[in-house]
Design a protein around this motif. Sequence first.
Motif, PDB file in Angstrom:
ATOM      1  N   GLN A  78      -7.591  -5.820   5.112  1.00  0.00           N
ATOM      2  CA  GLN A  78      -7.846  -5.738   3.667  1.00  0.00           C
ATOM      3  C   GLN A  78      -7.170  -6.884   3.018  1.00  0.00           C
ATOM      4  O   GLN A  78      -7.474  -7.207   1.846  1.00  0.00           O
ATOM      5  CB  GLN A  78      -6.986  -4.444   3.437  1.00  0.00           C
ATOM      6  CG  GLN A  78      -7.592  -3.219   3.951  1.00  0.00           C
ATOM      7  CD  GLN A  78      -6.773  -1.945   3.566  1.00  0.00           C
ATOM      8  OE1 GLN A  78      -5.949  -1.732   2.614  1.00  0.00           O
ATOM      9  NE2 GLN A  78      -7.370  -0.809   4.121  1.00  0.00           N
ATOM     10  N   ASN A 130       0.799  -1.102  -0.045  1.00  0.00           N
ATOM     11  CA  ASN A 130      -0.139  -0.027   0.236  1.00  0.00           C
ATOM     12  C   ASN A 130       0.812   1.240   0.062  1.00  0.00           C
ATOM     13  O   ASN A 130       0.507   2.154   0.711  1.00  0.00           O
ATOM     14  CB  ASN A 130      -0.831  -0.056   1.209  1.00  0.00           C
ATOM     15  CG  ASN A 130      -2.126   0.846   1.213  1.00  0.00           C
ATOM     16  OD1 ASN A 130      -2.550   1.090  -0.328  1.00  0.00           O
ATOM     17  ND2 ASN A 130      -2.987   0.913   2.032  1.00  0.00           N
ATOM     18  N   HIS A 144      -3.988  -4.720  11.586  1.00  0.00           N
ATOM     19  CA  HIS A 144      -4.883  -3.788  10.982  1.00  0.00           C
ATOM     20  C   HIS A 144      -5.158  -4.054   9.403  1.00  0.00           C
ATOM     21  O   HIS A 144      -6.014  -3.736   9.093  1.00  0.00           O
ATOM     22  CB  HIS A 144      -4.428  -2.423  11.218  1.00  0.00           C
ATOM     23  CG  HIS A 144      -4.539  -1.897  12.549  1.00  0.00           C
ATOM     24  ND1 HIS A 144      -5.689  -1.541  13.076  1.00  0.00           N
ATOM     25  CD2 HIS A 144      -3.625  -1.771  13.511  1.00  0.00           C
ATOM     26  CE1 HIS A 144      -5.395  -1.207  14.551  1.00  0.00           C
ATOM     27  NE2 HIS A 144      -4.224  -1.327  14.716  1.00  0.00           N
ATOM     28  N   TYR A 145      -4.110  -4.669   8.950  1.00  0.00           N
ATOM     29  CA  TYR A 145      -4.420  -4.791   7.379  1.00  0.00           C
ATOM     30  C   TYR A 145      -4.422  -6.373   6.932  1.00  0.00           C
ATOM     31  O   TYR A 145      -4.955  -6.424   6.095  1.00  0.00           O
ATOM     32  CB  TYR A 145      -3.390  -4.334   6.718  1.00  0.00           C
ATOM     33  CG  TYR A 145      -3.356  -2.830   6.418  1.00  0.00           C
ATOM     34  CD1 TYR A 145      -4.094  -2.012   5.782  1.00  0.00           C
ATOM     35  CD2 TYR A 145      -2.595  -1.923   7.588  1.00  0.00           C
ATOM     36  CE1 TYR A 145      -4.027  -0.499   5.701  1.00  0.00           C
ATOM     37  CE2 TYR A 145      -2.616  -0.807   7.737  1.00  0.00           C
ATOM     38  CZ  TYR A 145      -3.340  -0.002   6.563  1.00  0.00           C
ATOM     39  OH  TYR A 145      -3.274   1.511   6.781  1.00  0.00           O
TER      40      TYR A 145
END
Length: 238
Positions: free
Chosen positions: A169, A73, A91-92
């Motif tokens: 994600q 990212n 978090h991802y």
Amino acid sequence: MPNDTPSPFIALRDITRVYGKGEAEVHALDGVSFEVKRGEFITIMGPSGSGKSTAMNVLGCLDSPTSGQYMFNGIEVARLDRDQRALLRRHYLGFIFQGYNLLPRTTALQNVELPLIYKGLGRAEREARAISALEKVGLTQRADHDPSELSGGQQQRVAIARALAGDPQVILADEPTGNLDTMRSVEIMELLQRLNRDEGLTIIMVTHEEDMAEYADRLIWMVDGKVEYDRKTTKGAA
Ligand code: ADP
């Protein structure tokens, strides 16, 4: 499909990972490069020892390459310190394993909630998120059951819910159907495909089974620490 972004979502560039020294040196990854677009579903296959797990460990920020660049990212992962990498993971990324890795004598709901404690969420929000994740995998009625009361396919669905609860994600799945019979495997793959399509989750999956690879859009075939080929699957080409 989402639009192409100027910088790819995930990029491995000429990644090497060397274990050992001198005579004992093993080039687990030997110049691996590929990109993954946001929302793609890719599968990595190849013979045992070809570097699939090492590649997954690098992608999951669990291992650092010896050389080369891993961009996530727009961020160069090597520039992050240990704590920042842990945050990126939390978090991802969501992880799914062949052996489910659920805690025994712990209900499905508690298993799904557990990683949320480390995200610093309060009890009510943890529970709400865990229930919503169990809904996505069709297991709300089993929320109070512990793993010993669930089939392998159901345990894997709890593990998928646990990954989803963190609102990742990317899902990194290491042989998610390796312990399941064909019928349950197909159910798990259909679930992953639905999450990819409906929730826009990017999925990177290692599998040994060609039938399961066909649920992805793209297949990366590794041999001796290198990408031998990288092509669309029949589904991806359709
Ligand atoms: P795969 O997942 O495709 O079976 P791996 O990534 O596990 O392949 O392994 C790639 C190569 O790296 C193999 O030759 C393996 O023996 C070696 N390897 C993996 N992990 C280690 C380690 N911790 N120490 C030394 N060699 C390793």
